[in-house]
Each structure stands twice: as structure tokens, then as C-alpha cells.
Design a protein around this motif. Structure first.
Motif, mmCIF file in Angstrom:
data_model
loop_
_atom_site.group_PDB
_atom_site.id
_atom_site.type_symbol
_atom_site.label_atom_id
_atom_site.label_comp_id
_atom_site.label_asym_id
_atom_site.label_seq_id
_atom_site.Cartn_x
_atom_site.Cartn_y
_atom_site.Cartn_z
ATOM 1 N N ARG A 273 -2.663 72.191 34.721
ATOM 2 C CA ARG A 273 -1.684 71.290 35.319
ATOM 3 C C ARG A 273 -0.561 70.940 34.338
ATOM 4 N N TYR A 274 -0.950 70.561 33.127
ATOM 5 C CA TYR A 274 0.071 70.149 32.170
ATOM 6 C C TYR A 274 0.801 71.340 31.569
ATOM 7 N N GLU B 104 3.686 72.667 33.848
ATOM 8 C CA GLU B 104 4.882 71.812 33.888
ATOM 9 C C GLU B 104 5.638 71.875 32.573
ATOM 10 N N LYS C 295 9.578 73.352 31.375
ATOM 11 C CA LYS C 295 10.591 72.416 30.874
ATOM 12 C C LYS C 295 10.912 72.572 29.392
ATOM 13 N N PRO D 127 12.457 73.452 25.814
ATOM 14 C CA PRO D 127 13.894 73.605 25.593
ATOM 15 C C PRO D 127 14.330 74.978 25.072
ATOM 16 N N GLN E 235 12.935 71.747 18.976
ATOM 17 C CA GLN E 235 12.546 70.466 18.384
ATOM 18 C C GLN E 235 11.367 69.815 19.107
ATOM 19 N N ALA E 236 10.813 70.510 20.109
ATOM 20 C CA ALA E 236 9.730 69.913 20.902
ATOM 21 C C ALA E 236 8.387 70.401 20.402
ATOM 22 N N GLN E 237 7.446 69.457 20.264
ATOM 23 C CA GLN E 237 6.118 69.828 19.778
ATOM 24 C C GLN E 237 5.058 69.088 20.584
ATOM 25 N N PHE E 238 4.162 69.853 21.169
ATOM 26 C CA PHE E 238 3.117 69.261 22.013
ATOM 27 C C PHE E 238 1.750 69.683 21.495
ATOM 28 N N ASN E 239 0.817 68.734 21.504
ATOM 29 C CA ASN E 239 -0.572 69.042 21.154
ATOM 30 C C ASN E 239 -1.441 68.731 22.361
ATOM 31 N N LEU E 240 -1.890 69.766 23.046
ATOM 32 C CA LEU E 240 -2.747 69.542 24.205
ATOM 33 C C LEU E 240 -4.200 69.743 23.810
ATOM 34 N N LEU E 241 -5.073 68.901 24.363
ATOM 35 C CA LEU E 241 -6.494 69.101 24.133
ATOM 36 C C LEU E 241 -6.902 70.416 24.776
ATOM 37 N N GLU F 206 11.432 76.802 71.681
ATOM 38 C CA GLU F 206 11.356 75.709 70.700
ATOM 39 C C GLU F 206 11.832 74.385 71.286
ATOM 40 N N LEU G 98 9.455 70.944 72.304
ATOM 41 C CA LEU G 98 9.678 69.602 71.727
ATOM 42 C C LEU G 98 8.929 68.543 72.525
ATOM 43 N N ARG H 72 4.456 68.666 72.408
ATOM 44 C CA ARG H 72 3.660 68.638 71.189
ATOM 45 C C ARG H 72 2.673 67.492 71.071
#
Lengths: 369, 369
Positions: free
Chosen positions: A72-73, A76, A80, A82, A103-109, A269, A273, A276
Motif C-alpha cells: 500500500r505505501y 503511493e 510520488k 521526486p 532529497q527524499a528519504q524513506f525508511n519503511l518497515l 438507456e 431510467l 431501475r
């Protein structure tokens, strides 16, 4: 593990495999994407045991290895990030995965990679090649007719039938049936398998090449694999005997109508209407000499009536259908005119494009007073 | 009643008034659209007592009269009708309304017109004219800051304040506050009213002229009306005393940062990816000499860290915010750079465009350990 790759390729791979991620599961490992880095390749996998998808991309491998990241993470985040390049490295000490881009740094478990049920590259004695544009069209023209009622699993999938150089796909929910046929251009093994509708939809979504390409189908005991490009998709099969659909197709018709597809669809259609609400989803068609009168009547709302010009050959007939079953097929007919064939108000009718004998749709009428 | 009009105009009118239809109501009449045909004009009205909208279009009136039609079906139907012209006629005998367009004919059950709470054309002693582009901008830049908590109604609306030639709009949920100011170009009466956020959003949606046009505001006792073009919108007002927002704006700041709006927004959005789950929606900002370091930490998922170059004047400071309150304002700042002003980690900060003194956003930090 320590690797780098382009964001574009990684994002493509993540978007490809993410549809196989489990959402509600007692096994957290199935919510993860498995990354395996060896020999300048990065393989991504996801599986929920119903479907498994693998996608391989190019990568610079500094340290080979395998990790599992929360799907999931990760999906996403990758979309995104950069920079054009993404670096991924894992640390065994604190079980985290570091993802860096500009410049982006992520630490995911991380999830425990040893628990992931790794997909094996498909092999089989029965191997069939089909062009992806043919397979996509077979799916698109039929899969909507499947049932969503899980209590009768056989109707929740499409029947893929290959016999010598012919390939058919058939889907039904017992009230309507869609058949699309095509040719392989070469003789091959015969197969017959029921593939879950969800997986057919995924397959059609992923096969989006501009130029027709080969899809290799590996037929195994209770599963099937589709391999193309740098991707393979493994699906369980639905067990059971698909009904003999040829028996459902009426051999002849008393009335045959030719009608403009768009004019008919728009009228249906609009009339639907007012059809329905609640239990009312019924439209009536009265085929007259030179027109069809489409009506609906909902005591709580009102009445609708439309007239569309047609060419009617045979008996005049009045018949009622579930409005949705009619609009579903009309959306899938690409020819300007269609042929609507009927017998009696209580026997199955057929709707097909005027110029295409390979596509047919059988629809059971509704009994009205 | 018997009238005819163009589909285009009728569709525009129906789409305009339909947002005032009641959905869940013990009074079925409020789910209907009121049609009134007189003097070559057709007026459509809908109201749910919170908001009322009227729209007048041209029509050929064969028989004047009034009817009320189920809003839900009428709006879908009008959008889908086949012809350029639509004929509407009512039959008193069976209380139905016949709608005809080309070969399509619909009979909708009517609602009792005599029960409809007809809106009256607004009049008032206090009348103010504002250009629609000014009003739209005032709304767009502030309304998102309103509260959705109905237990404190005063914060669920925006304060519209007109004083001589100045016009302000202010919205707050007590954790953040947005102020946008503008000039009318002429002196006028003074007013101060709190308008529900839902109605401000509708107003901004309906006022979509290409050329700036006058909106006439009629101020009544506990309601306000906006009239423009062939439309008027009547809204109830929220009663109570809006807090003195000037007290919330810090008179001076110890630290002032200039930062690229887009780079900052992208970084905040990425870092907040890991800040959204459950109770965690907190990002930390550390303003250093020449950069801001944005971090988040979610024990269940992982950590994020981004660095964006800035120009910092004043003290270095570390501060934490609700990530959503930061991204909300960043989306609404159209200048390339913004100014972020702070005092201490626990006192309100300000975010505003670099080149626009008329727009200000005050945000309260979150206390962290």
C-alpha cells in the motif's frame, strides 16, 4: 540488498503487480510486494493465492537480495518520488528498507521475506501462443456477462476454449450468455478452462501493447499462467463443468430485426431510467412492422416510451427484458447496426453485430403479465 | 401547463437548481423541482430550506401553469433526451407530466405543486453589488478551512464582512484560519454574516461566467440572497458571534522563511504519506539556516525525511503540524514562493503567498514530545 533503477520502470512494475495484493487477509505477508534483485534484474511479485503477478525490470544491483515491502505505501510512494532514479537498500539490523530519490528519504518497515510464497516461473507441457490483441478482445466482449454470485462459482469465470486453430471465450450468468470467437492462425493443443472474471479483467488491463505481441499460455493442473513482455500472471482455475453453451443458442428465429446500434442504445438507456428502482428493471420491446417501441412503467415514478425505426423480417412480437442485460451488450457492439433475432416472448433472443459472425449474445426474456 | 424550450437551456437550469434538492427528508415535496411557466419565461426552483435556488429561462408558453417534478428523475432525463427541443405538459386528471423530445415520450408522476414552499424574489433595504470573480476567489481561498463539526455551527460557515469598499472572507475550525481580502471599487453598506460552507461551495460552482459580472447581495434578517444572471440563491445564515479573528494573527514573528511553493508542497505530501494512519497525521518541520527538514514517523509503517532549500531569517526552530492543515493551504497558494512565519514551537504560525498581502493563513502547531 542494494539497488538502483529508474522511477518510470519501477512505477510501471509496481502498478502492474499491485492488483494481486491481498487487502483483507489474515496473512500480512500477502499485503507486501516481494522484491528480488539478482543479475542486473529486479523482479517484483505480489500474490493473494487467487492471482499472482510478476514483473521484471532492469536495475543496477550493488548487493543482490530479497525484501518484502508493504504494498500500500510502496505504490503511493513510488508514484510520488521526486527524482528520475530510485535507490533501494535494506538493513538487516532494524528490518527496514531505505528508499531514496533526490532529497527524499524513506525508511519503511519490511515484512519477513522468508514467509513470502514466491511465484515460480511457469512451465508446462501444454503451451499455447495467442496474440494479446485477440485475447484482449475475447475478454472485453464477454467477461461482463459473468455472474458475481459466488454461490455458483462456475458462472463467475469465463470459459477459454482452444481447439486446433480456433479460440473461443464464453461467459454467462444463466440469464444471458456472451460468445466471442477468433482464429489463432496456427494449429495448437486443445484446452478448455474457466478463468475467474476478476483475473480476466486484470489481464485485459495489463496487456496494453501498441503492437500485437505473443502471450504464452501455460496450462497446468488447476492453474494457468500468462507470460508476455517482462510479466507473468498466474491464476487459479475454477473447477467444474461449464454447461454446453451451444445448446442455449436457438437454431433458428421467427423474427429478425436490423436496427441502428446507437439510436437503439440511447433509447433503451433513457427508457431504463424509469425502470431501475427496486424490483423494477424491466423494459418492454414491441417489434412492429417498421419500428420498435420501447417502454417501461414504474408505478412510483412514471412511464417511458420511445420509438426507433427498424427493419423487421418475420412476425411482430412483444417481449420484455432486464434493461441492464440489454444495455450491457449494446455498449460492446461496435458496428453501426445490429441484428436482434427472436422467436416467442418467452424464448431466448440473440443480439449480434450486423457484420460479425464471431460475436453472439443470447438473452433470456422476462415473463410479464 | 404546456410549454416548449431548448434542451440546452433546460438542462442548464436543472443542473443549477438541483443542488438545492432535499435528499433525505420527511417532506417528499422538497425532492421535487418546481416549474412555473408565465410570460414566455419558465422558472425552475428547488429548496431544502437550507438553500433555495431559482433559475429562469426562455420558453414558449402555450398554457401557463405550475408543476412539481421528481428532481432525481427529471435531471437525469433532461440530460439524456434526444432532441434539441423539449415539450412539457401537465395533465390534471392523472397528475402526470408529459415530457416529449423527438421520438421519446415520458410521463412522470407529479408532486402536488400547492405544497411547494415557493421562493420569493429577494428584496432588501441593504443591497450590495460584488463582482462574481471577486466573490468566487474569496470563497475558494477560505472555505476549505471551515469545520465540519455540526456541534459548533459557527465554525461550519465562512464570515463575509463588507465594510465601506473592503470585502473580507474568513473561515476557521479553531486549529487553522484562512483570511482573504479584496476591494469592491465603490463604497457600500456594511455587513457581517456567516454563510454555511456548503452554500458557499455551491455559489462558487454556479458562478462560472467568463466575463466578470455583478452579483447582487440582498441582506435580510436571518438569510442572504445572491442574484446574478437569471439565477438567485437564497441561503439561511448561521447565527452567533464569529470570534475576533484579528486577535489570532500574531503581530510579529521571530523567524521568517521564504520557500518554493511547489517543492515544499511535493515534499510535504510525500512525507505525509507515512503520517496518515490512525492517530498519526503529524509532520515535523525543522527550519535550519538554509533548509527545512520535513519528517514523519509512524511506528507501524516507517519514517520519512525530506529536505527543501529555503531562505531563513531569524531563529532556527522545530515545529510540528497536522499534515492536512499544511497541504490544504499549499494547494491554494498560486504564487511560486510563499512566506512561512513562526515564533515558538507552540505558538501560531502564518503561511501566505510572497506577493499577496490580501491572503493569510494562521495555523496552530501540534505539541509533540
Amino acid at each position: 540488498m542494494k539497488i538502483s533503477c529508474t522511477k518510470e520502470q519501477l512505477n510501471h512494475a509496481v502498478q502492474t503487480v499491485q492488483k494481486a495484493l491481498a487487502t483483507k487477509t489474515p496473512m500480512p505477508i500477502l499485503t507486501g510486494i516481494y522484491l528480488s534483485a539478482f543479475d542486473e534484474k529486479l523482479e517484483l511479485q505480489a500474490t493473494n493465492y487467487e492471482i499472482g503477478i510478476s514483473c521484471i525490470i532492469e536495475a543496477t544491483i550493488e548487493e543482490p537480495g530479497t525484501v518484502v515491502i508493504s504494498g500500500r505505501y510502496f505504490q503511493e510512494l513510488v508514484r510520488k518520488l521526486p527524482g528520475e532514479m530510485i535507490e533501494i537498500s535494506s538493513s538487516l539490523e532494524d528490518r527496514t528498507i531505505q528508499i531514496t530519490s533526490n532529497q527524499a528519504q524513506f525508511n519503511l518497515l519490511s515484512l519477513p521475506a522468508e514467509e513470502f510464497p514466491v511465484l515460480k516461473k511457469p512451465t508446462s507441457d501444454t503451451v499455447i501462443n495467442v496474440k494479446d490483441n485477440i485475447l484482449r478482445e475475447l475478454i472485453k466482449k464477454t467477461v461482463f456477462a459473468c455472474s458475481t454470485d459466488e454461490s455458483r462459482p462456475i458462472f463467475t469465470g469465463g470459459l477459454l476454449e482452444i481447439n486446433q486453430h480456433e479460440v473461443n471465450m464464453v461467459a454467462t450468468n444463466t440469464h444471458r450468455l456472451a460468445i466471442k470467437k477468433d482464429h489463432l492462425g496456427h494449429n495448437t493443443d486443445s484446452i478448455k478452462m474457466i478463468i475467474p472474471a476478476k483475473i480476466l479483467n486484470e489481464l485485459a488491463r495489463i496487456m496494453i501493447s501498441d503492437v500485437p505481441m505473443d502471450v504464452t499460455i501455460y496450462c497446468q493442473k488447476n492453474q494457468v499462467s500468462f507470460a508476455f513482455d517482462n510479466i507473468y500472471i498466474i491464476s487459479r482455475l475454477i473447477e467444474g463443468q461449464f454447461p454446453d453453451y451451444n445448446k442455449v443458442i436457438p437454431p433458428s428465429f421467427a423474427t429478425t430485426i436490423t436496427i441502428d446500434t446507437h439510436a437503439f442504445m440511447d433509447a433503451v438507456e433513457r427508457v431504463s431510467l424509469l425502470a431501475r428502482d427496486g424490483d423494477y428493471n424491466i423494459i418492454k420491446l414491441a417489434f412492429k412492422n417498421d419500428c420498435v417501441i420501447i417502454t417501461s412503467n414504474n408505478p412510483d415514478i412514471g412511464k417511458a416510451c420511445e420509438t426507433v425505426t427498424t427493419i423487421v423480417q418475420g412476425n411482430e412480437v412483444e417481449i420484455a427484458f432486464n434493461a441492464k442485460y440489454v444495455t450491457d451488450i449494446l455498449k460492446n457492439i461496435s458496428s453501426e447496426q445490429l441484428v436482434f433475432s427472436l422467436n416467442t416472448p418467452l424464448s431466448p433472443a440473440s443480439i449480434k453485430p450486423i457484420d460479425d459472425e464471431t460475436y453472439n449474445y443470447i438473452i433470456t426474456p422476462v415473463r410479464t403479465n
